[in-house]
Design a protein around this motif. Sequence first.
Motif, PDB file in Angstrom:
ATOM      1  N   GLY A  36      13.124   4.246  36.027  1.00  0.00           N
ATOM      2  CA  GLY A  36      12.534   2.909  36.040  1.00  0.00           C
ATOM      3  C   GLY A  36      12.154   2.432  34.655  1.00  0.00           C
ATOM      4  O   GLY A  36      12.349   1.259  34.309  1.00  0.00           O
ATOM      5  N   THR A  37      11.636   3.332  33.844  1.00  0.00           N
ATOM      6  CA  THR A  37      11.285   2.983  32.464  1.00  0.00           C
ATOM      7  C   THR A  37      12.525   2.585  31.687  1.00  0.00           C
ATOM      8  O   THR A  37      12.515   1.623  30.925  1.00  0.00           O
ATOM      9  CB  THR A  37      10.554   4.149  31.773  1.00  0.00           C
ATOM     10  N   GLU A  40      13.746  -0.866  32.911  1.00  0.00           N
ATOM     11  CA  GLU A  40      12.875  -1.950  32.439  1.00  0.00           C
ATOM     12  C   GLU A  40      12.901  -2.068  30.916  1.00  0.00           C
ATOM     13  O   GLU A  40      12.120  -2.811  30.341  1.00  0.00           O
ATOM     14  CB  GLU A  40      11.449  -1.717  32.926  1.00  0.00           C
TER      15      GLU A  40
END
Length: 71
Positions: A36-37, A40
Amino acid sequence: MALMVTCPTCKKEISYTTDNFFRPFCSKRCRFIDLGTWLEEGYSIPADNVSKDDEVDNFTVLDKLQTRNII
């Protein structure tokens, strides 16, 4: 004796073996938090003087990969 490493997400110490499917993470949860990091754009490499000409058009890259049947 197994190599002990620290999970990059939660910092828990884990054994780095083939038995750990999520290595170098300790769990599926930590693996997805890291993904997810990335998605994003939370991770980046610092750069000075980046021009628009140096930036990559993601759609152009995707088109090329699909044309070559890579994805």
